[in-house]
Scaffold this motif. Structure first.
Motif, short mmCIF file in Angstrom:
data_model
loop_
_atom_site.label_atom_id
_atom_site.label_comp_id
_atom_site.label_asym_id
_atom_site.label_seq_id
_atom_site.Cartn_x
_atom_site.Cartn_y
_atom_site.Cartn_z
N LEU A 137 0.87 -1.17 0.00
CA LEU A 137 0.00 0.00 0.00
C LEU A 137 0.91 1.22 0.00
O LEU A 137 1.29 1.74 1.04
CB LEU A 137 -0.90 -0.01 1.24
N ILE A 138 1.27 1.70 -1.18
CA ILE A 138 2.23 2.80 -1.26
C ILE A 138 1.55 4.12 -0.84
O ILE A 138 0.38 4.34 -1.14
CB ILE A 138 2.87 2.91 -2.66
N PRO A 139 2.28 4.98 -0.13
CA PRO A 139 1.68 6.19 0.44
C PRO A 139 0.98 7.08 -0.57
O PRO A 139 -0.12 7.58 -0.31
CB PRO A 139 2.87 6.90 1.09
N ASN A 140 1.58 7.31 -1.73
CA ASN A 140 0.96 8.22 -2.69
C ASN A 140 -0.34 7.66 -3.25
O ASN A 140 -1.25 8.40 -3.61
CB ASN A 140 1.93 8.54 -3.84
N PHE A 141 -0.46 6.35 -3.31
CA PHE A 141 -1.71 5.72 -3.74
C PHE A 141 -2.76 5.81 -2.62
O PHE A 141 -3.95 6.01 -2.89
CB PHE A 141 -1.47 4.25 -4.11
N SER A 142 -2.31 5.66 -1.37
CA SER A 142 -3.23 5.75 -0.23
C SER A 142 -3.97 7.08 -0.21
O SER A 142 -5.14 7.16 0.17
CB SER A 142 -2.47 5.58 1.09
N ARG A 143 -3.28 8.15 -0.61
CA ARG A 143 -3.90 9.48 -0.64
C ARG A 143 -5.21 9.46 -1.42
O ARG A 143 -6.19 10.10 -1.04
CB ARG A 143 -2.96 10.49 -1.31
N PHE A 144 -5.21 8.73 -2.54
CA PHE A 144 -6.37 8.72 -3.42
C PHE A 144 -7.35 7.60 -3.07
O PHE A 144 -8.57 7.78 -3.17
CB PHE A 144 -5.90 8.58 -4.87
N LEU A 145 -6.83 6.46 -2.64
CA LEU A 145 -7.71 5.33 -2.28
C LEU A 145 -8.71 5.72 -1.21
O LEU A 145 -9.91 5.48 -1.35
CB LEU A 145 -6.85 4.15 -1.79
N PHE A 146 -8.21 6.34 -0.11
CA PHE A 146 -9.09 6.61 1.02
C PHE A 146 -9.93 7.88 0.84
O PHE A 146 -10.77 8.18 1.68
CB PHE A 146 -8.28 6.67 2.32
N ARG A 147 -9.71 8.61 -0.25
CA ARG A 147 -10.59 9.73 -0.59
C ARG A 147 -11.44 9.42 -1.82
O ARG A 147 -12.15 10.28 -2.32
CB ARG A 147 -9.77 11.00 -0.80
N SER A 148 -11.36 8.18 -2.29
CA SER A 148 -12.19 7.77 -3.42
C SER A 148 -13.64 7.62 -2.95
O SER A 148 -13.91 7.32 -1.79
CB SER A 148 -11.69 6.46 -4.01
N GLU A 149 -14.55 7.83 -3.87
CA GLU A 149 -15.98 7.76 -3.53
C GLU A 149 -16.35 6.39 -3.00
O GLU A 149 -17.16 6.27 -2.07
CB GLU A 149 -16.81 8.08 -4.79
N LYS A 150 -15.75 5.35 -3.56
CA LYS A 150 -16.08 3.98 -3.16
C LYS A 150 -15.73 3.72 -1.70
O LYS A 150 -16.54 3.19 -0.93
CB LYS A 150 -15.34 3.00 -4.07
N VAL A 151 -14.52 4.10 -1.29
CA VAL A 151 -14.09 3.86 0.09
C VAL A 151 -14.77 4.85 1.04
O VAL A 151 -15.16 4.49 2.15
CB VAL A 151 -12.56 3.93 0.20
N ARG A 152 -14.91 6.12 0.60
CA ARG A 152 -15.57 7.11 1.45
C ARG A 152 -16.98 6.68 1.82
O ARG A 152 -17.42 6.88 2.96
CB ARG A 152 -15.63 8.47 0.73
N SER A 153 -17.71 6.09 0.88
CA SER A 153 -19.08 5.66 1.18
C SER A 153 -19.11 4.60 2.26
O SER A 153 -20.01 4.57 3.11
CB SER A 153 -19.77 5.15 -0.09
N SER A 154 -18.10 3.72 2.28
CA SER A 154 -18.02 2.69 3.33
C SER A 154 -17.71 3.31 4.68
O SER A 154 -18.23 2.87 5.72
CB SER A 154 -16.93 1.66 2.98
N ILE A 155 -16.87 4.35 4.68
CA ILE A 155 -16.51 5.02 5.93
C ILE A 155 -17.67 5.81 6.50
O ILE A 155 -17.96 5.75 7.70
CB ILE A 155 -15.28 5.94 5.71
N VAL A 156 -18.38 6.55 5.63
CA VAL A 156 -19.50 7.39 6.08
C VAL A 156 -20.59 6.55 6.75
O VAL A 156 -21.25 7.00 7.69
CB VAL A 156 -20.07 8.20 4.89
#
Length: 423
Positions: A338-357
């Motif tokens: 899980l490279i850091p620069n990819f993590s920036r976008f993964l956890f702000r992606s709509e797909k993951v954000r919807s799971s968090i919300v």
């Protein structure tokens, strides 16, 4: 040499009369904002404009809270429309710019929303044009006055309306006001065009991110071959959580020998800005909150469900930096998976954000369980495809950052003009 002194350094050639001195209270009337109840907040409807929704000179377009449209008729007095000026009576210290106390905001369009408490709407009058007055609210002279009358600390500063309206200002004739207002409007339009370009680019980024994380867009390797299929993981298979600082009071912050990451930094951008650190003393038992390169930071508390679990990635090798309370960290077991620069976008992606919300719990204040967070499922590509994705999205971020720089330079140029065009 003229004996007239109450005139600006930079002036249109058709005007020569001295400007008239008066106090705000001589010509300004106002409407104070309404204390909307948090139980009435919704995710759509008519926006409630809060102090935290204000930027440098306009209302921000994101992270809003709303009131049901059916309830607006009872609070029509607090509707803000194009040409209105709103002033913050509570906020951060003036030098912190966004959401600062005393900040004057010109409303750019009709239907911007409803005026919340700790804000004041200046009513239009015949003696002065709001667009001219707005220019004055951006002068150094006004800024210095607000700095003098504000009370409080960096996190919570305030001004009294009595002192605000006691301020003395110099006003030209209506024709000269109009000339200045027209010129400043042209300058503002130049800035707005840059801001529009930035907004369009941000919209494009949002759309392409959605397609990437839905795997509607796939990248190929340097030889033109397909990358392997994305794999699904539960977050606790990828890493574990760590807490932020606890047991601290307001008196503990903004002093000390260690740096700490402030809540607003995690909320603001997908990459932590090292320039935004605060200072705090950290005891031996709190050392476990020290950040490491690649840590992903999340907010655990917010006013609305949609704001829960916002994330940023710590992409710095700076040591002795600690995480504040109301946040927690997620530390990947391997930065190769899980490279850091990819993590920036993964956890702000709509797909993951919807799971968090979906994890948001509460009524007036929303929180999130770390245990439930670790149960979230994510799909991630191979490391090589992560690199391709992060490089592509980072290139868009670079373009957005360039526009930000152009906007900042234009605002600085405007600021220089304002100091010369007002007395």
């Amino acid at each position: 040499m003229s004996d007239v002194k109450n005139i600006p350094r930079l002036r249109f050639p058709t005007f020569s009369d001295e400007w008239e001195k008066m106090r705000f209270s001589d010509f300004i009337s106002y409407t104070k904002g309404f204390a909307f109840k948090s139980k009435d907040y919704q995710n759509d409807g008519v926006r409630i404009v809060r102090v935290s929704d204000l930027g440098y000179d306009s209302i921000k377009s994101s992270h809003g809270i709303y009131l049901d449209k059916s309830k607006v008729h009872s609070v029509e007095k607090y509707v803000i429309d194009e040409g209105d000026i709103i002033i913050t009576t509570v906020g951060s210290r003036p030098e912190l710019i966004d959401s600062s106390v005393g900040r004057g905001i010109l409303v750019r369009k009709n239907g911007e929303g409803l005026l919340n408490q700790n804000l004041v709407k200046i009513n239009k009058c015949e003696k002065i044009k709001n667009k001219f007055l707005f220019g004055f609210f951006n002068t150094k002279k006004y800024f210095n006055y607000i700095t003098q009358i504000q009370r409080g600390n960096a996190n919570q500063s305030n001004i009294t309306l009595k002192e605000f309206f006691n301020y003395q200002v110099s006003i030209p004739s209506l024709p000269e006001q109009q000339k200045i207002a027209d010129f400043l409007t042209a300058v503002n339009k130049r800035i707005e065009l840059l801001e529009k370009k930035k907004t369009l680019l941000e919209t494009y980024k949002k759309g392409v991110m959605k397609k990437i994380f839905n795997q509607e867009i796939r990248f190929k390797d340097d030889n033109g071959n397909d990358f392997p299929d994305w794999e699904e993981y539960i977050l606790n298979e990828l890493g574990g959580t760590l807490n932020g600082l606890t047991g601290k009071t307001k008196d503990d912050f903004d002093k000390g020998s260690c740096k700490y990451i402030q809540y607003k930094q995690v909320f603001g951008d997908s990459k932590i800005d090292p320039n935004g650190f605060g200072l705090v003393d950290v005891g031996e038992t709190e050392k476990q909150t020290e950040m490491k390169y690649g840590d992903i930071l999340f907010t655990t508390s917010s006013e609305t469900p949609n704001e829960i679990g916002m994330s940023s990635v710590f992409m710095s090798e700076i040591q002795n930096v600690y995480l504040n309370s109301f946040c927690f960290g997620f530390r990947p077991k391997s930065l190769e998976n899980l490279i850091p620069n990819f993590s920036r976008f993964l956890f702000r992606s709509e797909k993951v954000r919807s799971s968090i919300v979906k994890l948001a719990q509460g009524s007036t204040r929303f929180n999130m369980s770390k245990t439930n967070f670790l149960k979230i499922r994510v799909r991630i590509p191979s490391t090589d495809e992560q690199v391709k994705i992060s490089e592509f999205l980072s290139s868009i971020d670079d373009q957005i950052e360039l526009l930000d720089t152009q906007i900042d330079k234009s605002k600085t140029w405007k600021k220089g003009l304002l100091q010369k065009m007002f007395v």
